[in-house]
Motif scaffolding. Sequence first.
Motif, PDB file in Angstrom:
ATOM      1  N   LYS A  35       0.838  -1.202   0.000  1.00 31.23           N
ATOM      2  CA  LYS A  35       0.000   0.000   0.000  1.00 31.23           C
ATOM      3  C   LYS A  35       0.873   1.253   0.000  1.00 31.23           C
ATOM      4  N   GLU A  36       0.221   2.361  -0.361  1.00 35.87           N
ATOM      5  CA  GLU A  36       0.864   3.669  -0.273  1.00 35.87           C
ATOM      6  C   GLU A  36      -0.021   4.611   0.533  1.00 35.87           C
ATOM      7  N   LYS A  37       0.617   5.530   1.226  1.00 36.64           N
ATOM      8  CA  LYS A  37      -0.096   6.562   1.984  1.00 36.64           C
ATOM      9  C   LYS A  37       0.519   7.904   1.639  1.00 36.64           C
ATOM     10  N   ASP A  38      -0.313   8.815   1.157  1.00 36.55           N
ATOM     11  CA  ASP A  38       0.154  10.141   0.720  1.00 36.55           C
ATOM     12  C   ASP A  38       1.270  10.007  -0.306  1.00 36.55           C
ATOM     13  N   GLY A  39       1.130   8.991  -1.187  1.00 35.80           N
ATOM     14  CA  GLY A  39       2.102   8.819  -2.255  1.00 35.80           C
ATOM     15  C   GLY A  39       3.375   8.106  -1.861  1.00 35.80           C
ATOM     16  N   GLU A  40       3.471   7.670  -0.600  1.00 37.36           N
ATOM     17  CA  GLU A  40       4.676   7.002  -0.131  1.00 37.36           C
ATOM     18  C   GLU A  40       4.345   5.562   0.263  1.00 37.36           C
ATOM     19  N   PRO A  41       5.243   4.616  -0.056  1.00 37.14           N
ATOM     20  CA  PRO A  41       4.988   3.210   0.312  1.00 37.14           C
ATOM     21  C   PRO A  41       4.984   3.011   1.820  1.00 37.14           C
ATOM     22  N   VAL A  42       4.116   2.079   2.281  1.00 39.33           N
ATOM     23  CA  VAL A  42       4.001   1.778   3.708  1.00 39.33           C
ATOM     24  C   VAL A  42       4.720   0.457   3.993  1.00 39.33           C
ATOM     25  N   ASP A  43       5.736   0.512   4.826  1.00 35.37           N
ATOM     26  CA  ASP A  43       6.510  -0.674   5.202  1.00 35.37           C
ATOM     27  C   ASP A  43       5.574  -1.730   5.801  1.00 35.37           C
ATOM     28  N   LEU A  44       5.624  -2.966   5.257  1.00 34.41           N
ATOM     29  CA  LEU A  44       4.757  -4.036   5.761  1.00 34.41           C
ATOM     30  C   LEU A  44       4.942  -4.261   7.255  1.00 34.41           C
ATOM     31  N   ARG A  45       6.148  -4.038   7.744  1.00 38.58           N
ATOM     32  CA  ARG A  45       6.428  -4.284   9.163  1.00 38.58           C
ATOM     33  C   ARG A  45       5.677  -3.330  10.076  1.00 38.58           C
ATOM     34  N   THR A  46       5.160  -2.237   9.508  1.00 44.15           N
ATOM     35  CA  THR A  46       4.396  -1.283  10.313  1.00 44.15           C
ATOM     36  C   THR A  46       2.903  -1.397  10.054  1.00 44.15           C
ATOM     37  N   ASP A  47       2.507  -2.311   9.156  1.00 40.79           N
ATOM     38  CA  ASP A  47       1.098  -2.495   8.810  1.00 40.79           C
ATOM     39  C   ASP A  47       0.444  -3.408   9.842  1.00 40.79           C
ATOM     40  N   SER A  48      -0.618  -2.933  10.505  1.00 38.99           N
ATOM     41  CA  SER A  48      -1.267  -3.701  11.569  1.00 38.99           C
ATOM     42  C   SER A  48      -1.840  -5.022  11.069  1.00 38.99           C
ATOM     43  N   GLU A  49      -2.199  -5.094   9.777  1.00 38.01           N
ATOM     44  CA  GLU A  49      -2.754  -6.338   9.234  1.00 38.01           C
ATOM     45  C   GLU A  49      -1.718  -7.447   9.168  1.00 38.01           C
ATOM     46  N   TYR A  50      -0.445  -7.081   9.210  1.00 34.89           N
ATOM     47  CA  TYR A  50       0.634  -8.069   9.139  1.00 34.89           C
ATOM     48  C   TYR A  50       1.407  -8.168  10.452  1.00 34.89           C
ATOM     49  N   SER A  51       0.853  -7.611  11.505  1.00 38.95           N
ATOM     50  CA  SER A  51       1.547  -7.567  12.784  1.00 38.95           C
ATOM     51  C   SER A  51       2.046  -8.942  13.215  1.00 38.95           C
ATOM     52  N   ASP A  52       3.341  -9.042  13.485  1.00 38.02           N
ATOM     53  CA  ASP A  52       4.003 -10.266  13.974  1.00 38.02           C
ATOM     54  C   ASP A  52       3.958 -11.412  12.973  1.00 38.02           C
ATOM     55  N   ARG A  53       3.554 -11.154  11.724  1.00 36.39           N
ATOM     56  CA  ARG A  53       3.507 -12.240  10.736  1.00 36.39           C
ATOM     57  C   ARG A  53       4.511 -12.043   9.599  1.00 36.39           C
ATOM     58  N   VAL A  54       5.212 -10.925   9.572  1.00 39.24           N
ATOM     59  CA  VAL A  54       6.170 -10.692   8.487  1.00 39.24           C
ATOM     60  C   VAL A  54       7.581 -10.556   9.045  1.00 39.24           C
ATOM     61  N   LYS A  55       8.520 -11.027   8.249  1.00 37.31           N
ATOM     62  CA  LYS A  55       9.935 -10.899   8.585  1.00 37.31           C
ATOM     63  C   LYS A  55      10.675 -10.496   7.327  1.00 37.31           C
ATOM     64  N   HIS A  56      11.546  -9.497   7.475  1.00 40.05           N
ATOM     65  CA  HIS A  56      12.281  -8.958   6.339  1.00 40.05           C
ATOM     66  C   HIS A  56      13.772  -9.158   6.606  1.00 40.05           C
ATOM     67  N   THR A  57      14.443  -9.892   5.700  1.00 38.12           N
ATOM     68  CA  THR A  57      15.871 -10.168   5.859  1.00 38.12           C
ATOM     69  C   THR A  57      16.607  -9.740   4.600  1.00 38.12           C
ATOM     70  N   CYS A  58      17.685  -8.965   4.753  1.00 39.14           N
ATOM     71  CA  CYS A  58      18.495  -8.514   3.623  1.00 39.14           C
ATOM     72  C   CYS A  58      19.965  -8.827   3.862  1.00 39.14           C
ATOM     73  N   TYR A  59      20.657  -9.144   2.782  1.00 41.88           N
ATOM     74  CA  TYR A  59      22.103  -9.376   2.818  1.00 41.88           C
ATOM     75  C   TYR A  59      22.760  -8.322   1.933  1.00 41.88           C
ATOM     76  N   SER A  60      23.413  -7.344   2.575  1.00 38.17           N
ATOM     77  CA  SER A  60      23.920  -6.175   1.851  1.00 38.17           C
ATOM     78  C   SER A  60      24.969  -6.543   0.817  1.00 38.17           C
ATOM     79  N   ILE A  61      25.869  -7.481   1.156  1.00 35.61           N
ATOM     80  CA  ILE A  61      26.932  -7.838   0.214  1.00 35.61           C
ATOM     81  C   ILE A  61      26.347  -8.476  -1.040  1.00 35.61           C
ATOM     82  N   LEU A  62      25.347  -9.351  -0.850  1.00 38.12           N
ATOM     83  CA  LEU A  62      24.719 -10.031  -1.982  1.00 38.12           C
ATOM     84  C   LEU A  62      23.656  -9.183  -2.662  1.00 38.12           C
ATOM     85  N   LYS A  63      23.232  -8.120  -1.974  1.00 37.97           N
ATOM     86  CA  LYS A  63      22.111  -7.286  -2.447  1.00 37.97           C
ATOM     87  C   LYS A  63      20.879  -8.160  -2.701  1.00 37.97           C
TER      88      LYS A  63
END
Length: 313
Positions: free
Chosen positions: A66-94
């Motif tokens: 979703k977007e709010k005021d033209g800006e994307p809303v991080d899933l981790r802050t979306d109440s509908e996904y509370s405690d059900r999402v995990k975001h993992t990134c590896y900077s070296i591998l991008k």
Amino acid sequence: MSPSAGGLVVFLLSVKVIQSQDGWGVNYDQTDVCAAKGSIVFIICDYTHPPGIDPSDIKDRFWFTKEKDGEPVDLRTDSEYSDRVKHTCYSILKRCYLTITDVRESDSAEYKFTFMTNKPGEKYTGSPGVTLSVTDSGLQVQVRRLNSTWLELTCHSSCVLSDRAEYYWYKNEEIIKTGSSLLVSSGSTDRYSCYLRGSWDQRSPAVYGPQRPSVSVSPSAEMLEGDSVTLTCSTDANPAASYTWYKEDGTSDPRLLSEEPQLVFSSIQSSDSGNYSCTAENQLGRKTSDFISIDVKSVGRTTRIIHITRWTL
């Protein structure tokens, strides 16, 4: 990476989609994700940026629907996904992973990945994203009889998938063929299952013809004439088998008695003496049990006793 949750059913169409512009880009590993309710979903992407940007310059990276005021809303802050999402990134591998647990039908949406640097306005979003469809069930094998010799097995998904979806077929535990359908001979006791490429090895339930059925007798001890006696036929088969009971009556063709798993004598008589067998059958095959012989013998004027013996065809 492999999921460990019981009952996991996740199907991925593995076609890499690349969006890029002036050295900025997001490469999605899937275009379509099909998942059963309650399962775990993995969505994966790689991202690129122009040379000269250090990993430490990346201020934020996240997934959104979703977007709010033209800006994307991080899933981790979306109440509908509370405690059900995990975001993992590896900077070296991008390379970044989004994990959604206990997926719901309301999670069906287009998921996009965005990242930005510490310079104002320097950001990039991969669009179009990955479409997730959540349904009640996953892969199933459908059986269709073509003739007396051949059956057609079709791998069916409750999700609407692209024509590029790739199916694999297992015979027992060995991959034998690709494609959405498979021809097999009738009467085989081999187990056949299918899975969709990228589905984390989550296969459909196997289909197979019945094994030779077994017959049990209750009560199993000596029984007097007039007692209630039940013969039960059982086998392992998928789809579930139907049952038929027969009794030999001295002719070439046994006499059909019942089309139920159990043959019940509410008050057994000496005339019920004879050889009995049962047949188990589903779309893939048919098997007949060994004979069971019931002999009701007189032991006095009013008392008779039943002897049960078994013999193999």
